[in-house]
Scaffold this motif. Structure first.
Motif, PDB file in Angstrom:
ATOM      1  N   LEU A 182       0.820  -1.213   0.000  1.00 55.98           N
ATOM      2  CA  LEU A 182       0.000   0.000   0.000  1.00 55.98           C
ATOM      3  C   LEU A 182       0.855   1.265   0.000  1.00 55.98           C
ATOM      4  O   LEU A 182       1.855   1.361   0.700  1.00 55.98           O
ATOM      5  N   LYS A 183       0.444   2.247  -0.798  1.00 57.62           N
ATOM      6  CA  LYS A 183       0.937   3.625  -0.770  1.00 57.62           C
ATOM      7  C   LYS A 183       2.453   3.744  -0.920  1.00 57.62           C
ATOM      8  O   LYS A 183       3.110   4.484  -0.204  1.00 57.62           O
ATOM      9  N   ASN A 184       3.003   3.027  -1.880  1.00 59.87           N
ATOM     10  CA  ASN A 184       4.429   3.107  -2.181  1.00 59.87           C
ATOM     11  C   ASN A 184       4.642   3.885  -3.466  1.00 59.87           C
ATOM     12  O   ASN A 184       3.793   3.890  -4.344  1.00 59.87           O
ATOM     13  N   LYS A 185       5.803   4.529  -3.571  1.00 59.91           N
ATOM     14  CA  LYS A 185       6.193   5.201  -4.809  1.00 59.91           C
ATOM     15  C   LYS A 185       7.466   4.537  -5.295  1.00 59.91           C
ATOM     16  O   LYS A 185       8.433   4.399  -4.545  1.00 59.91           O
ATOM     17  N   MET A 186       7.445   4.091  -6.563  1.00 56.62           N
ATOM     18  CA  MET A 186       8.589   3.414  -7.145  1.00 56.62           C
ATOM     19  C   MET A 186       8.970   4.110  -8.440  1.00 56.62           C
ATOM     20  O   MET A 186       8.131   4.287  -9.313  1.00 56.62           O
ATOM     21  N   THR A 187      10.217   4.509  -8.554  1.00 61.84           N
ATOM     22  CA  THR A 187      10.717   5.141  -9.773  1.00 61.84           C
ATOM     23  C   THR A 187      12.071   4.542 -10.114  1.00 61.84           C
ATOM     24  O   THR A 187      12.704   3.891  -9.288  1.00 61.84           O
ATOM     25  N   ALA A 188      12.500   4.798 -11.332  1.00 66.35           N
ATOM     26  CA  ALA A 188      13.801   4.295 -11.771  1.00 66.35           C
ATOM     27  C   ALA A 188      14.445   5.322 -12.693  1.00 66.35           C
ATOM     28  O   ALA A 188      13.757   6.141 -13.309  1.00 66.35           O
ATOM     29  N   ALA A 189      15.755   5.248 -12.798  1.00 66.82           N
ATOM     30  CA  ALA A 189      16.467   6.075 -13.759  1.00 66.82           C
ATOM     31  C   ALA A 189      16.102   5.602 -15.169  1.00 66.82           C
ATOM     32  O   ALA A 189      15.700   4.461 -15.372  1.00 66.82           O
ATOM     33  N   ILE A 190      16.248   6.483 -16.120  1.00 67.92           N
ATOM     34  CA  ILE A 190      15.857   6.179 -17.498  1.00 67.92           C
ATOM     35  C   ILE A 190      16.571   4.930 -17.994  1.00 67.92           C
ATOM     36  O   ILE A 190      17.795   4.809 -17.908  1.00 67.92           O
ATOM     37  N   ASN A 191      15.774   3.977 -18.494  1.00 68.94           N
ATOM     38  CA  ASN A 191      16.237   2.732 -19.100  1.00 68.94           C
ATOM     39  C   ASN A 191      17.123   1.875 -18.194  1.00 68.94           C
ATOM     40  O   ASN A 191      17.933   1.095 -18.670  1.00 68.94           O
ATOM     41  N   ASP A 210      -3.094   1.918  -4.073  1.00 65.22           N
ATOM     42  CA  ASP A 210      -2.620   3.297  -3.897  1.00 65.22           C
ATOM     43  C   ASP A 210      -1.116   3.453  -4.087  1.00 65.22           C
ATOM     44  O   ASP A 210      -0.478   4.272  -3.432  1.00 65.22           O
ATOM     45  N   ASN A 211      -0.542   2.669  -4.990  1.00 64.09           N
ATOM     46  CA  ASN A 211       0.879   2.774  -5.308  1.00 64.09           C
ATOM     47  C   ASN A 211       1.072   3.621  -6.560  1.00 64.09           C
ATOM     48  O   ASN A 211       0.197   3.701  -7.415  1.00 64.09           O
ATOM     49  N   ASP A 212       2.226   4.251  -6.664  1.00 66.94           N
ATOM     50  CA  ASP A 212       2.618   5.024  -7.841  1.00 66.94           C
ATOM     51  C   ASP A 212       3.887   4.366  -8.381  1.00 66.94           C
ATOM     52  O   ASP A 212       4.949   4.449  -7.762  1.00 66.94           O
ATOM     53  N   ILE A 213       3.751   3.688  -9.523  1.00 67.54           N
ATOM     54  CA  ILE A 213       4.871   2.940 -10.093  1.00 67.54           C
ATOM     55  C   ILE A 213       5.209   3.543 -11.450  1.00 67.54           C
ATOM     56  O   ILE A 213       4.354   3.641 -12.326  1.00 67.54           O
ATOM     57  N   GLN A 214       6.467   3.931 -11.614  1.00 71.74           N
ATOM     58  CA  GLN A 214       6.889   4.641 -12.817  1.00 71.74           C
ATOM     59  C   GLN A 214       8.123   3.985 -13.426  1.00 71.74           C
ATOM     60  O   GLN A 214       9.047   3.590 -12.715  1.00 71.74           O
ATOM     61  N   ASP A 215       8.119   3.885 -14.755  1.00 69.28           N
ATOM     62  CA  ASP A 215       9.293   3.532 -15.543  1.00 69.28           C
ATOM     63  C   ASP A 215       9.886   2.160 -15.231  1.00 69.28           C
ATOM     64  O   ASP A 215      11.018   2.026 -14.782  1.00 69.28           O
ATOM     65  N   VAL A 216       9.115   1.118 -15.519  1.00 70.75           N
ATOM     66  CA  VAL A 216       9.640  -0.240 -15.421  1.00 70.75           C
ATOM     67  C   VAL A 216       9.961  -0.741 -16.820  1.00 70.75           C
ATOM     68  O   VAL A 216       9.510  -0.181 -17.813  1.00 70.75           O
ATOM     69  N   PHE A 217      10.741  -1.826 -16.882  1.00 69.35           N
ATOM     70  CA  PHE A 217      11.099  -2.381 -18.185  1.00 69.35           C
ATOM     71  C   PHE A 217       9.957  -3.149 -18.819  1.00 69.35           C
ATOM     72  O   PHE A 217       9.658  -2.973 -19.984  1.00 69.35           O
ATOM     73  N   THR A 218       9.312  -4.044 -18.062  1.00 71.89           N
ATOM     74  CA  THR A 218       8.335  -4.918 -18.697  1.00 71.89           C
ATOM     75  C   THR A 218       7.021  -5.039 -17.927  1.00 71.89           C
ATOM     76  O   THR A 218       5.965  -4.910 -18.516  1.00 71.89           O
ATOM     77  N   GLN A 277      -1.359   4.072  -9.742  1.00 70.35           N
ATOM     78  CA  GLN A 277      -0.927   4.882 -10.878  1.00 70.35           C
ATOM     79  C   GLN A 277       0.248   4.147 -11.520  1.00 70.35           C
ATOM     80  O   GLN A 277       1.282   3.952 -10.885  1.00 70.35           O
ATOM     81  N   LEU A 278       0.067   3.729 -12.775  1.00 66.97           N
ATOM     82  CA  LEU A 278       1.123   3.014 -13.494  1.00 66.97           C
ATOM     83  C   LEU A 278       1.462   3.826 -14.728  1.00 66.97           C
ATOM     84  O   LEU A 278       0.613   4.026 -15.588  1.00 66.97           O
ATOM     85  N   HIS A 279       2.699   4.298 -14.824  1.00 60.37           N
ATOM     86  CA  HIS A 279       3.055   5.164 -15.948  1.00 60.37           C
ATOM     87  C   HIS A 279       4.522   5.018 -16.329  1.00 60.37           C
ATOM     88  O   HIS A 279       5.379   4.758 -15.503  1.00 60.37           O
ATOM     89  N   ASN A 280       4.749   5.215 -17.607  1.00 60.42           N
ATOM     90  CA  ASN A 280       6.059   5.033 -18.208  1.00 60.42           C
ATOM     91  C   ASN A 280       6.483   6.384 -18.793  1.00 60.42           C
ATOM     92  O   ASN A 280       6.400   6.599 -19.980  1.00 60.42           O
ATOM     93  N   ASP A 281       6.921   7.278 -17.938  1.00 60.26           N
ATOM     94  CA  ASP A 281       7.183   8.656 -18.356  1.00 60.26           C
ATOM     95  C   ASP A 281       8.512   8.853 -19.059  1.00 60.26           C
ATOM     96  O   ASP A 281       8.645   9.732 -19.900  1.00 60.26           O
ATOM     97  N   SER A 282       9.525   8.074 -18.721  1.00 57.04           N
ATOM     98  CA  SER A 282      10.878   8.368 -19.198  1.00 57.04           C
ATOM     99  C   SER A 282      11.519   7.281 -20.043  1.00 57.04           C
ATOM    100  O   SER A 282      12.387   7.570 -20.852  1.00 57.04           O
ATOM    101  N   ASN A 308       7.730   7.464 -25.038  1.00 57.09           N
ATOM    102  CA  ASN A 308       9.014   7.779 -25.670  1.00 57.09           C
ATOM    103  C   ASN A 308       9.572   6.667 -26.549  1.00 57.09           C
ATOM    104  O   ASN A 308      10.661   6.793 -27.071  1.00 57.09           O
ATOM    105  N   SER A 309       8.864   5.572 -26.677  1.00 54.82           N
ATOM    106  CA  SER A 309       9.399   4.445 -27.432  1.00 54.82           C
ATOM    107  C   SER A 309       9.411   4.738 -28.925  1.00 54.82           C
ATOM    108  O   SER A 309       8.505   5.346 -29.463  1.00 54.82           O
TER     109      SER A 309
END
Length: 186
Positions: A7-16, A41-49, A66-71, A105-106
């Motif tokens: 619950l309620k975690n934010k996960m991000t990664a550097a580009i690629n 209620d998690n926010d997960i951004q920029d995963v590979f697969t 929230q699942l999004h691939n911004d970078s 961006n793909s």
């Protein structure tokens, strides 16, 4: 494991740079199920697969993420919510999630984007799979099934698909895009 909550975690990664999975729920003993997981209620951004991946899970509730691939500019296949329940019941609820910027961006000519992918073949489900109130903005790629559900053979349950919003935009042509793709629902 039973009745774990993420619950309620934010996960991000550097580009690629990954990760390959945002959240992975899996039992190393195939055929043994994990019961009652809640991913909310998690926010997960920029995963590979895979943003959220469940393997042999029963009664999983995936809500308001929230699942999004911004970078990422990585080419290939990308899955928002992926549940694989071969020969086990699913009884899942996928409610109120927002999935967006999957192809932001793909540059890949043959990319595939799945917002929600559920595989249940010969599964003895006791209740319908519920997919409701999700907002899906995929931006068309080469192969884009918005919601893909495979098989309910030998099952007494089906799919309840209510009040979802699917948007397909983007600049690619010659695409194979589907809103709701149901296959082998017998």
């Amino acid at each position: 494991g039973k009745y774990c909550r993420i619950l309620k975690n934010k996960m991000t990664a550097a580009i690629n740079s990954g990760p390959y999975f945002g959240i992975l729920i899996s039992n190393p003993n195939n055929g043994t199920t994990l019961t009652g997981y809640e991913i909310s209620d998690n926010d997960i951004q920029d995963v590979f697969t895979y943003f959220i991946y469940g393997y042999y899970t029963v009664g999983t509730k995936i809500r308001n993420n929230q699942l999004h691939n911004d970078s990422h500019t990585r080419q290939g296949y990308l899955y928002g919510i992926y549940l694989n329940n071969y020969l086990t019941r699913c009884d899942a609820e996928i409610i109120g999630n927002t999935l967006y910027n999957f192809n932001n961006n793909s540059t890949g000519a043959y990319d595939g984007r799945f917002s929600i992918y559920v595989y249940m073949n010969s599964a003895p489900n006791t209740q319908n799979l519920l997919i409701a109130n999700n907002i899906i903005d995929l931006q068309c790629t080469y192969y884009t099934p918005g919601v893909y559900v495979y098989g309910f053979a030998a099952s007494n349950a089906g799919v309840d698909f209510f009040y979802n919003t699917l948007y397909y935009g983007g600049k690619k042509t010659n695409t194979y895009s589907y809103g709701l793709f149901l296959i082998q629902m017998y």
